[in-house]
Design an enzyme around this catalytic site. Structure first.
Site, PDB file in Angstrom:
ATOM      1  CG  ASN A  98      -0.250  -0.171   2.492  1.00  0.00           C
ATOM      2  OD1 ASN A  98       0.908  -0.207   2.715  1.00  0.00           O
ATOM      3  ND2 ASN A  98      -1.034   0.559   3.682  1.00  0.00           N
ATOM      4  CG  HIS A 185      -6.623  -5.202   6.804  1.00  0.00           C
ATOM      5  ND1 HIS A 185      -5.847  -4.467   7.267  1.00  0.00           N
ATOM      6  CD2 HIS A 185      -7.990  -4.760   7.473  1.00  0.00           C
ATOM      7  CE1 HIS A 185      -6.550  -3.544   8.155  1.00  0.00           C
ATOM      8  NE2 HIS A 185      -7.845  -3.642   8.067  1.00  0.00           N
ATOM      9  CG  HIS A 239      -3.214  -7.121  11.404  1.00  0.00           C
ATOM     10  ND1 HIS A 239      -4.544  -7.146  10.655  1.00  0.00           N
ATOM     11  CD2 HIS A 239      -2.722  -5.878  10.425  1.00  0.00           C
ATOM     12  CE1 HIS A 239      -4.726  -6.456   9.862  1.00  0.00           C
ATOM     13  NE2 HIS A 239      -3.674  -5.797   9.476  1.00  0.00           N
ATOM     14  CG  ASP A 312       0.350  -3.579  10.733  1.00  0.00           C
ATOM     15  OD1 ASP A 312       0.790  -3.005   9.816  1.00  0.00           O
ATOM     16  OD2 ASP A 312      -0.744  -3.489  11.149  1.00  0.00           O
ATOM     17  CG  HIS A 316       1.172   7.040  10.011  1.00  0.00           C
ATOM     18  ND1 HIS A 316       0.928   7.166   8.734  1.00  0.00           N
ATOM     19  CD2 HIS A 316       0.996   5.993  10.534  1.00  0.00           C
ATOM     20  CE1 HIS A 316       0.339   6.190   8.338  1.00  0.00           C
ATOM     21  NE2 HIS A 316       0.096   5.407   9.483  1.00  0.00           N
TER      22      HIS A 316
END
Lengths: 446, 322
Positions: A98, A185, A239, A312, A316
């Protein structure tokens, strides 16, 4: 290339031995007693690492890393994420698709692969998107990605769920010829839409935060294990965060369905109640769950229902976390702290031995991803992908000291056990005590 | 009181709530004077920072500040809700760089005021954050109820409507609980907040899916002493929380029929609504305009209560608190 002699490390936490590394491979294991100091030996440079009291494990493998390049190089690059991985004891990471643009073509996958090779700190294996642009509508070029130099085998729309059952079924059928796996996911977008950011329960009710019910994960896991059975293909659940998902996976494995699963350190160690202060550092998808779920996923990791730990790691930029909680970005850092958190929640309490942890952080993830050369035994003739950790020391996490370009570190200020001392990728020391190659003097490790 | 912020109703002890309500009563007297201005906050700057539409809350904070001689400035805008826009932190840091004493914040996101309070030196007053809380609304509701009922100890207050999305409900259960009231909240299951079972048990309020059973309890001691109807937030109803408005009204509206039956037992029953009302949906015109309706009293109390809050948070720094 320099030979390395690691002296006295407990191999997978058991008996201490000396390990001689030559040409990137493990050349000898046992008591290699005569040499005590670094220097020339048989015409080659030898570095002797005093590993007395340390534990050596095979280099860790992360099935779930967000490296943000291309597109958000202000938050992380393949190089900075590789550095964080090496510092955390990893020798291979799988880079999620992504990015912007999305890794949904052979060219995009090869680019990530090449950026990883250029950084040269860990093996960066790209994950390909399941659907074009992660839009969930049409299949991405799975076959071309598989046939590319990147040899993509793991596909995921992570960040989003492949929620269209027909698309999921087609993808599972289509990737059979090249033995691919879909990392799902699991989030039903109707039960937990894009605004959902707090586990549905008393905390979300009181805080007035959009709720993310556990059942939104459970229904997708239940559906996907049936699709895995129907197609005969492999599904990997990313996850896992709920007790019911664990039950479904346990049942599916008992039926012989080809399903594997991962759990993150933060879902094991951090609970919903941390959201009470509305600090966006704790905003993650799926959300932090209550104690009962955490106990269930930990038990499942211990009994093998959950195969692997995956970080994961989701860097950011600071400004993307400085919005109001519901508007802030999802995700937290994890590469540099994963081993220590697992030491804290599983090894120290006696739930897992170091050897069992190595299963879950190296062997199993390498097997699930089909990565050759990683997750191998610490044995003569194997690639020298190794991590040395200090089982008796503790360290205090300082987000400012991170190799990551981002600072969204939920462990900041916490004291954790088992710092990584050194990481070796094919015999080369890529990280030493939090610093990566180029940041430390090679003489230091001797 | 030496409190700096008002972020949640839970911040305030019973003593603090009562102190604010007592101050509000004297402020209410000021409102009745010909010259309404008092000099208490002269030279102080209060910014009303409204990221979400509001008429009554914003104007009552503005009037409250002005009558206390503060310089009040309104900043409105719907920005700062996307990752592309300016971050909330940058927005409030920019405003506070202009030497501001208090920020009155309304934001569509729950928790926004809590976050801002960590970033700025100014006092932060929560004027409604998402579906979280609205502490000054709860204070003015408590003020209005005290005017009507006297002490709220042991009084039974029934709150009806869209609890899931209501910040008014979340603040009211806390503040009314502090004052000793018994609270029952009523909503269809789809409009109950998540985890309400554990939450209500822990905090000592009751929940019900059945409005009629709650309003016309068999035991006189269980009948309501006041009823508060909450707005059905049509803009949040996209998920289909109930089939039709007609069905909602039949189950949970304060209809003319329900009002008549209530009045038979308690003719002066106070009826509250935080506004704006959807007449004909959650409240009938007859109930809204009933002689015992307290809805306009709530609006009037809003200014006095907000004056009292500004006084307790800001004036305490320069003179002895009341």
């Amino acid at each position: 290339m320099t030979d390395v002699l690691i002296k006295g490390a407990k191999v997978l936490g058991d008996n201490a031995a000396d390990i001689l590394v030559r040409d990137g491979m493990i050349a000898q294991i046992g008591s290699i007693g005569s040499t005590r100091s670094s220097g020339e030996r048989d015409g080659a440079r030898l570095t002797v690492v005093d590993a007395d009291g340390l534990v050596v494990l095979p280099g860790l493998v992360d099935l779930h890393t967000h490296l943000r390049e291309p597109g958000r190089e202000d938050a992380e690059t393949v190089a900075s994420g590789s550095a964080a991985a090496a510092a955390g004891g990893f020798t291979a990471v799988l880079a999620m698709a992504n990015t912007s643009p999305v890794t949904d073509t052979a060219e995009a996958a090869e680019r990530v692969l090449d950026l990883g090779r250029a950084a040269g700190l860990v093996d960066v294996q790209p994950i390909g998107a399941v659907s074009k642009g992660l839009a969930g509508a049409e299949l991405a070029e799975l076959g071309l990605m598989a046939r590319s130099r990147a040899a993509v085998r793991v596909f995921s729309d992570d960040g989003r769920c492949v929620h269209d059952a027909r698309l999921m079924r087609r993808a599972l059928d289509y990737l059979k010829p090249f033995g691919g796996v879909i990392s799902q996911h699991a989030q039903d977008p109707h039960l937990a839409d894009g605004t959902a950011c707090c586990h549905e329960g008393e905390v979300s009710g009181r805080l007035g935060l959009p709720a993310w019910p556990a059942v939104a994960e459970d229904v997708i896991v239940a559906r996907d294990v049936q699709l895995a059975r129907h197609t005969g293909s492999r599904v990997h659940v990313a996850h896992v965060s709920t007790a019911a998902s664990v039950e479904i996976i346990r049942w599916a494995k008992a039926q012989g369905i080809a399903v594997t699963a991962e759990v993150t350190p933060h879902h094991l160690a951090l609970g919903t109640e941390l959201l009470a202060g509305y600090d966006p550092v704790f905003k993650v998808n799926p959300p932090l769950r209550p104690d009962a779920d955490r106990a269930a996923i930990l038990a499942a990791l211990v009994d093998g229902t959950i195969d692997a730990v995956a970080t994961d790691h989701a860097p950011h930029a600071r400004h993307d976390k400085e919005h109001a909680f519901p508007d802030a970005a999802f995700g937290m850092l994890g590469l540099e702290t994963a081993l220590a958190v697992l030491a804290e929640v599983a090894v120290r309490p006696g739930l897992l031995t170091w050897a069992q942890l190595a299963q879950r952080m190296s062997f199993a993830p390498a097997r699930i991803a089909g990565l050759a050369g990683h997750g191998r035994p610490v044995a003569v003739g194997e690639p020298a992908n190794l991590v040395l950790l200090d089982p008796d020391a503790t360290w205090t996490v300082d987000r400012a000291a991170s190799q990551s370009l981002s600072r969204n570190n939920p462990w900041h200020g916490r004291t954790l056990p088992a710092p990584v001392v050194a990481t070796f990728l094919r015999g080369e020391c890529t990280a030493y005590r939090g610093r990566v190659r180029g940041q430390f003097d090679p003489e230091e490790i001797a | 009181m030496t409190r700096k912020h008002l972020l949640s109703s839970a911040d305030l002890s019973r003593d603090e709530v009562e102190a604010i309500l007592d101050t509000a009563a004297s402020m209410h007297d000021v409102q009745r004077r010909e010259v309404k201005k008092i000099p208490t906050l002269r030279g102080r700057t209060v910014i009303n920072l409204f990221f979400e539409d509001s008429t009554r809350t914003r104007s009552s904070f503005e009037i409250a500040g002005k009558w206390m001689s503060a310089d009040t400035i309104n900043i409105t805008g719907k920005g700062s809700s996307t990752s592309k826009g300016e971050s909330l932190r940058d927005t409030v840091k920019t405003i506070c760089a202009m030497a501001v004493d208090a920020l009155v914040i309304r934001h569509s996101a729950s928790g926004a005021c809590h976050q801002v309070a960590q970033w700025v030196d100014a006092s932060v007053i929560n004027a409604g954050d998402g579906t979280h809380e609205h502490p000054t609304q709860a204070l003015l509701d408590a003020y209005t109820l005290r005017q009507r009922l006297g002490s709220l100890d042991g009084r039974h207050i029934v709150i009806v409507g869209d609890l899931a999305h209501s910040r008014v409900f979340r603040s009211n259960v806390i503040t009314l609980g502090r004052l000793g009231a018994r609270v029952t909240v009523v909503a269809p299951p789809t409009l109950m907040p998540s985890g309400i079972g554990d939450w209500s048990a822990r905090d000592g309020f009751a929940t019900s899916w059945d409005l009629d059973q709650t309003l016309y309890a068999a035991s006189p001691g269980d009948r309501p002493d006041a009823v508060m109807m909450l707005r059905v937030q049509r803009e949040r109803m996209s998920g289909g929380f109930f089939p039709t408005e007609r069905e909602y009204t039949a189950g949970y509206g304060l209809t003319r029929e329900r009002l008549t039956r209530l009045y038979a037992a308690t003719p002066d029953l106070p009826i509250l609504h935080p506004g704006p009302m959807n007449r004909g949906l959650e409240i009938s015109a007859e109930a809204a305009d009933a002689t015992s309706s307290a809805i306009l009293d709530q609006v009037s109390a809003g200014v006095a209560v907000r004056m009292a809050v500004l006084y307790h948070l800001l004036a305490g720094e320069t003179e002895a608190a009341a």
